[in-house]
Write a protein that holds these residues in place. Sequence first.
Motif, PDB file in Angstrom:
ATOM      1  N   CYS A   1       0.845  -1.196   0.000  1.00  0.00           N
ATOM      2  CA  CYS A   1       0.000   0.000   0.000  1.00  0.00           C
ATOM      3  C   CYS A   1       0.881   1.247   0.000  1.00  0.00           C
ATOM      4  O   CYS A   1       1.815   1.344   0.791  1.00  0.00           O
ATOM      5  N   ARG A   2       0.567   2.228  -0.876  1.00  0.00           N
ATOM      6  CA  ARG A   2       1.446   3.401  -0.949  1.00  0.00           C
ATOM      7  C   ARG A   2       1.260   4.329   0.256  1.00  0.00           C
ATOM      8  O   ARG A   2       2.051   5.231   0.479  1.00  0.00           O
TER       9      ARG A   2
ATOM     10  N   GLU B   1      -3.419  -0.488  -5.198  1.00  0.00           N
ATOM     11  CA  GLU B   1      -2.421   0.543  -4.908  1.00  0.00           C
ATOM     12  C   GLU B   1      -2.558   1.009  -3.463  1.00  0.00           C
ATOM     13  O   GLU B   1      -1.578   1.287  -2.788  1.00  0.00           O
TER      14      GLU B   1
END
Length: 303
Positions: A281-282, A291
Amino acid sequence: MTSAENRCSLCGESAAVRLTDPERRLCAGHFIEDVETRVLVAMEREQMIAPGDRVAVGLSGGKDSTALLLLLHRFLPTLGATLVAATVDEGIAGYREETLRAAESLTKELGIEHVIVTFADLFGDDLDRLLVGRETQGCTVCGVLRRRALAEAVKRTGATKLATGHNLDDEAQSVLMNILRGDLPRLVSDTSTGQPGHFVPRIKPLAVLSEKEIVTYLLLRGYYRDLPECPYAVTALRSEVRTMLAGLEHRHPGTMLRLMRFRDGARGSAGPAATGVLGTCRICGELTSGEVCQVCRLLGRGG
Ligand SMILES: [Zn+2]
Ligand SMILES: [Zn+2]
């Protein structure tokens, strides 16, 4: 009923419990032994524990996890493993205070190290407040956050395995729900392997016991407590499936076990699970297939 019919099949004492598949009546002592032996045999057959393991029990304080802690407290030393408890406090008014107290008094009595994490610490607020305006999604939101919180609690315990209190009823309900949703990937997915650096392997030692057997075990060992149910625990499909399955099990004993056999067969013929490609996970850095992970999306983190 003649008295001969109501005697323990093993010792002739008066019977406390009648079991089916195979049909037998057992006194309190032999019932406890029967339950413990079945769990131990399942743990050995599925190689759930290795010597040197540090096993964290996900302890909600409810009946299943209480029985699991009692059982593992008996067995783990003989298997060369150690025990620790991990509890998630979601912050659910009228429910969690009492179960949390039950969990704490049990670990204290048994002398087991106990790690507690709270939603407030991890996610900035109690579940009750995080749910304002979306109460009907309570179980879904809580399920996602709980899983993350429990993983965090387990990380803090330094455990090598996570044991959860899922019983035969829970597992059979999940099998049927996955079938009714047409979700084959989830039906055959196996969480017992873990993800290095992220999730420790999960084990479910109580999956061989029905809810009724667990309640009886706790009653006979003097640990049964009548505790409140989670106010959010009414996802429509699961409660319908629970009712339907209870009726089927009553009229056709062994239905739940046959569902489990079906799932195991489906897993076997599906071959090794296609795990899909996981990234991180960013926002929070945890594993996810997209993302941004589900937790960050639910909490509205990062826009
Ligand atoms: Zn007996
Ligand atoms: Zn995230």
